[in-house]
Design an enzyme around this catalytic site. Structure first.
Site, PDB file in Angstrom:
ATOM      1  N   ARG A  91       0.835  -1.205   0.000  1.00  0.00           N
ATOM      2  CA  ARG A  91       0.000   0.000   0.000  1.00  0.00           C
ATOM      3  C   ARG A  91       0.864   1.246   0.000  1.00  0.00           C
ATOM      4  O   ARG A  91       1.876   1.319   0.678  1.00  0.00           O
ATOM      5  CB  ARG A  91      -0.894   0.013   1.241  1.00  0.00           C
ATOM      6  CG  ARG A  91      -1.838   1.197   1.298  1.00  0.00           C
ATOM      7  CD  ARG A  91      -2.654   1.208   2.570  1.00  0.00           C
ATOM      8  NE  ARG A  91      -1.893   1.811   3.658  1.00  0.00           N
ATOM      9  CZ  ARG A  91      -2.286   1.819   4.928  1.00  0.00           C
ATOM     10  NH1 ARG A  91      -3.419   1.255   5.290  1.00  0.00           N
ATOM     11  NH2 ARG A  91      -1.539   2.383   5.847  1.00  0.00           N
ATOM     12  N   CYS A  93       0.196   5.459   0.600  1.00  0.00           N
ATOM     13  CA  CYS A  93      -0.804   6.407   1.092  1.00  0.00           C
ATOM     14  C   CYS A  93      -0.270   7.809   0.840  1.00  0.00           C
ATOM     15  O   CYS A  93       0.832   8.144   1.277  1.00  0.00           O
ATOM     16  CB  CYS A  93      -1.069   6.187   2.580  1.00  0.00           C
ATOM     17  SG  CYS A  93      -2.404   7.221   3.209  1.00  0.00           S
TER      18      CYS A  93
END
Length: 117
Positions: A91, A93
């Site tokens: 991930r 962000c």
């Protein structure tokens, strides 16, 4: 609501790319709800787009999250742990100045799933 000017999810061989999903459920934006409910709505949308291609959240290998307020990051992590089992997808962000429809979060995802399922 009119159709978006992009494909919400597209398959390319064994890969499924899910365009950025926002907290919109059943035609209603969840912007007045607590952030945890907003991210749950976003992840439900990601799951819905994947299901349209025979995949699930368990097939996700990479996501990108866009937040308008990094103060939401701890809640994002709590909901992420509650939603994705180990091993969780990679991930990124990113803090952004704004998102469409004045939402606070958007998530895009990549899933790997054989086309012969």
């Amino acid at each position: 609501m009119t159709s978006p000017p992009y494909t919400p999810a597209a398959r390319a061989g064994d890969w499924i790319a899910v365009s950025g999903q926002v907290p919109l459920r059943d035609g209603t934006f969840l912007t007045d709800r607590p952030f945890a409910e907003q991210i749950d709505g976003v992840l439900a949308n990601v799951a819905d787009r994947l299901a349209e291609h025979g995949a699930s959240l368990g097939d996700v290998v990479k996501t990108t999250v866009f937040l308008t307020d990094m103060a939401d990051y701890p809640v994002l992590n709590e909901r992420w742990i509650a939603t994705f089992s180990d091993p969780r997808p990679a991930r990124s962000c990113v803090a952004v100045a704004g998102l469409p429809f004045d939402v606070r979060v958007e998530v895009e995802a990549w899933a790997l799933t054989p086309t012969d399922r």
